[in-house]
Each structure stands twice: as structure tokens, then as C-alpha cells.
Design an enzyme around this catalytic site. Sequence first.
Site, PDB file in Angstrom:
ATOM      1  N   SER A 151      13.176   5.363  -4.543  1.00 38.45           N
ATOM      2  CA  SER A 151      13.206   3.922  -4.789  1.00 38.45           C
ATOM      3  C   SER A 151      13.640   3.617  -6.228  1.00 38.45           C
ATOM      4  O   SER A 151      14.744   3.960  -6.609  1.00 38.45           O
ATOM      5  CB  SER A 151      11.827   3.343  -4.456  1.00 38.45           C
ATOM      6  OG  SER A 151      11.883   1.954  -4.372  1.00 38.45           O
ATOM      7  N   HIS A 178       9.551   2.002   4.027  1.00 35.37           N
ATOM      8  CA  HIS A 178       9.842   2.396   2.638  1.00 35.37           C
ATOM      9  C   HIS A 178       8.855   3.405   2.046  1.00 35.37           C
ATOM     10  O   HIS A 178       9.248   4.464   1.570  1.00 35.37           O
ATOM     11  CB  HIS A 178       9.900   1.143   1.763  1.00 35.37           C
ATOM     12  CG  HIS A 178      10.556   1.367   0.437  1.00 35.37           C
ATOM     13  ND1 HIS A 178      11.874   1.711   0.311  1.00 35.37           N
ATOM     14  CD2 HIS A 178      10.074   1.292  -0.825  1.00 35.37           C
ATOM     15  CE1 HIS A 178      12.178   1.835  -0.976  1.00 35.37           C
ATOM     16  NE2 HIS A 178      11.099   1.587  -1.693  1.00 35.37           N
TER      17      HIS A 178
END
Length: 403
Positions: A169, A374
Site C-alpha cells: 500500500s 486490501h
Amino acid sequence: MGLSKVLIVAFLIFFKVDSVFNNRESGVVIKSDWDTDAFLDSFGLLSKYGYSPERISVTTEDGYVIDMFHIPRKGPPVLLVHGITDSSDGWLVLGPKKSLAYQLADAGLDVWLFNSRGNRYSRKHRDNLSRKEYWNFTYEEMGTQDLPAAIDHILNVTSQEKLSYVGFSQGTTIFLVMCSMRPEYNNKIELSILLAPVAWIGHLKLPIINVVSRNVELIHSITNSMGLYELFPFRFSKAHRSLNCFRLYPISFCNAGYYLHFGLVNSSNISPDRIAVIDSHIPAGASALNVKHFIQGYSSKRFQRFDYGLDKNLKVYSSKQPPSYDVKLVTAPVSIFASEIDWYSEVNDVQILKSRLPNVKRFIMLNKSLEFSHLEFVYGTHVQKLVNEPVINILLDDLNMRL
Ligand SMILES: *[C@@H]1O[C@H](CO)[C@@H](O)[C@H](O)[C@H]1NC(C)=O
Ligand SMILES: *[C@@H]1O[C@H](CO)[C@@H](O)[C@H](O)[C@H]1NC(C)=O
Ligand SMILES: *[C@@H]1O[C@H](CO)[C@@H](O)[C@H](O)[C@H]1NC(C)=O
Ligand SMILES: *[C@@H]1O[C@H](CO)[C@@H](O)[C@H](O)[C@H]1NC(C)=O
Ligand SMILES: *[C@@H]1O[C@H](CO)[C@@H](O)[C@H](O)[C@H]1NC(C)=O
């Protein structure tokens, strides 16, 4: 003021009150040996599981002190870089059988865990700065200052010319910033693995992002006047709350936040037996300005430097618009892992990144039927098969470490 503005002000006041409330501690009963992991930091976790860590501080050119954890091994160095509001803990909290850091050390790699400026471990500065001056940074400084300092230190003490990089990320964002703003660092990267990359974010699916992005200047002026330069700080006392919540309430109740913030589809995809330990280690701190920089990326649909507004942009960049990060300059080899249902590393945005990077070695898109969201790239029940095993295989192959 419109309704959305009133809601935002109310939310921010709640946020402030909540932060005071959360600093109170409450009693908790430890039920298992694993529960005690909720109270351990990266050093404590690594020590508990027999990995004999070192904690190492390096100072950046602009004076920020960055702390890394090192698991010394004889093999080539690999740097693991966490996401926003996270820390080195993320690579450890699932325990030795599931978290990547232990497994890379077991495979013989010399493992370094990064912590960007402002998170729970990297909070010092060489000079006596005011809080306002200290928190004046975004992911750009993490990419142009923190990472280069960390990498130079690792290469120096290991006497290597290159290292391998694994980022998740924001840990991918700052890699791309480094390699495009300071392209000489491409030569110091043997290979990079980008998990759920975040660069272009115009397709971000976060539910409140529209309201937030439309009111970003208002929010920023309120947080500034309240002295909230740091958002989502780490709190040691949260360990009690996490252990209690997941013991007393149905998991879906304590899990609501994970769904709301990170698009978790199936709550059993975040290890139910580890969720209290995960929860106790996040969030780990972020600067308000960093969050603002990301929101600008959503509004502008560009992967660009910080937008100061017209006048200051002209002064700082000599252009009305902030310059884009030129990812064509990222010549280091890149392997990308993404997931079709990820809200943050959204498929269309990942495709934009992929189409502009000059040296993509591998591109792995996890099928939507896997419901892989995620946070699961680090915290997921299925992280072992879908992420860790392929990542370790890539490293062993590309570093010629096969026996
Ligand atoms: C640091 O700065 C603050 C105000 O900016 C001042 O009150 C304090 O005495 C300074 N501390 C040191 C050690 O210089
Ligand atoms: C923050 O950094 C910017 C750009 O480097 C600078 O123009 C500004 O004066 C700084 N603000 C503070 C409060 O230090
Ligand atoms: C590299 O290490 C040497 C000695 O170990 C030290 O003197 C030097 O300052 C280091 N350089 C950097 C860039 O860290
Ligand atoms: C969630 O995942 C588990 C196992 O991974 C599966 O058994 C269950 O059916 C899934 N639930 C939903 C609602 O998809
Ligand atoms: C994704 O998974 C579904 C269901 O398992 C399958 O039908 C589909 O072909 C897969 N898509 C790709 C691109 O592999």
C-alpha cells in the site's frame, strides 16, 4: 454551513473526545499466551518468538530519526515497508507461521523492517521542532528522505550494492516516489514486490471519500486549529480494548470498522483468532498532511506532488499545478500483486500504473471470487497461499537462492 460541513465538524469533535476517552485503561483477563502479543511491540514480538532482533535508528538528511528492526541473517538483505497508519508490527502480528517477516528470515534472508516518520517507532527529530513543524510532511518525504536513509544504512552495514524491496500500500507509494524523484536509487534495488500498489487513486472506493474530498480544505483548517497534526495515533491502552471487544461481542460488531474502512467482504478472511492482536497494533499514526496529500490524489486523479494552491505552487514548483511523479523513471524491476475487489488499490488505477512503469516483471491479479480485500495482503487468513508463498518464491528465484 451545509449539512455535510456540520457532520464533518461533529465528527472531528467526536474524534477529539474519543481520543481522550481511549487513553483510559481498563482491566483485561489474559486467556492465552497469544493474547499477550497484543501488548508487545516489534522488538517484543521478535524476541518472544526467538528471532533476536536489533533496533536501529538512522537520521535522514532533513533530521528525522527513523527506526528499523533487523533480523540478522547471512543471506541478501530485504526491506519490508508497511502501509499508512501502520508500522513494522504489521509484518509480525500473525505469528511465525503466518507473517512474512519471520518466514523470510527462516528462508535465510537478512530482514529489515522499516518505520516511516511519525509512526509509533519513528517519532524523533535531530532538532527541537515544534509539533507543527515536526508533522509537516507527507509520503513525499517518506519516499525522498526516509527510504534513502534506510537503504543507504542497510547497504553500508551489509556491504551489499543492492537490496530487495517488499512494500504494501503506502509502502509502494513511497517506493515509486523515491525511484522517480531520486532515480539513482533504482540501482540499489535488486528487485521490488509491490503488494496492493497505491499511486493513481482516482477510482478509490472508500464510501466517505466524496464528502471528505469536497471538504478537504475545511477539514484541514479545523484539524490544524485543533492542533490535530497527527491522525490515528498509536495507543498502548488499545490492547485492553481490543482483547475485551473481541471476547465480549460478536466478531462482526468489533469488525464493523474493518468493513467500513477497508472493504472487507468476508469477516472470516481476517484471522478470527488473531484479530484482537492485529487490532491492538493499528492504527500506528499518520500526519494529517499525509492524509490530505492522498485525498488530493483522489480529487485530481493524478499521481502528483503536494498541492499547495495556485500561489504557492507557482513559488515552489514554478507551475500552477503540482508536477506528476514520473514513474517512467522507475527502472528497478517490479512485481505487482493486486486484487480485483480492492477498494484502495483499485483495478483501473493499478492498470494505469502498470501501463506507465517501464520494468514490470510480473503482474498478479487476484480473482474477485477470492474476496481478497486490501488489508488481507498483510493480515488475511489466506495470506500464506496467496501472498507469502509466491513472494518468497519470487525472492528465492530472482536472488538465485534455490539449492
Ligand atoms: C525547545 O523549544 C521550545 C519552544 O519552541 C522551548 O520551550 C524549549 O525550551 C526548547 N528545548 C530545548 C531543549 O532547547
Ligand atoms: C512546511 O513545509 C513547507 C514546504 O517545505 C514550507 O513551505 C512550510 O513553511 C512548512 N511549514 C511549517 C509549519 O514548518
Ligand atoms: C558507513 O559505515 C561506516 C562505518 O561502518 C561509517 O563510518 C559511515 O558513516 C557509514 N556511511 C553511511 C552513509 O551510513
Ligand atoms: C467466508 O469465507 C469462509 C471461508 O473462507 C466461507 O466458508 C464462507 O462461506 C464465506 N462467507 C461468505 C458470506 O462468503
Ligand atoms: C475467476 O474465478 C471465477 C470463479 O472461480 C472463474 O469462473 C473465472 O474464470 C476466474 N477468472 C479469471 C480471470 O481467472
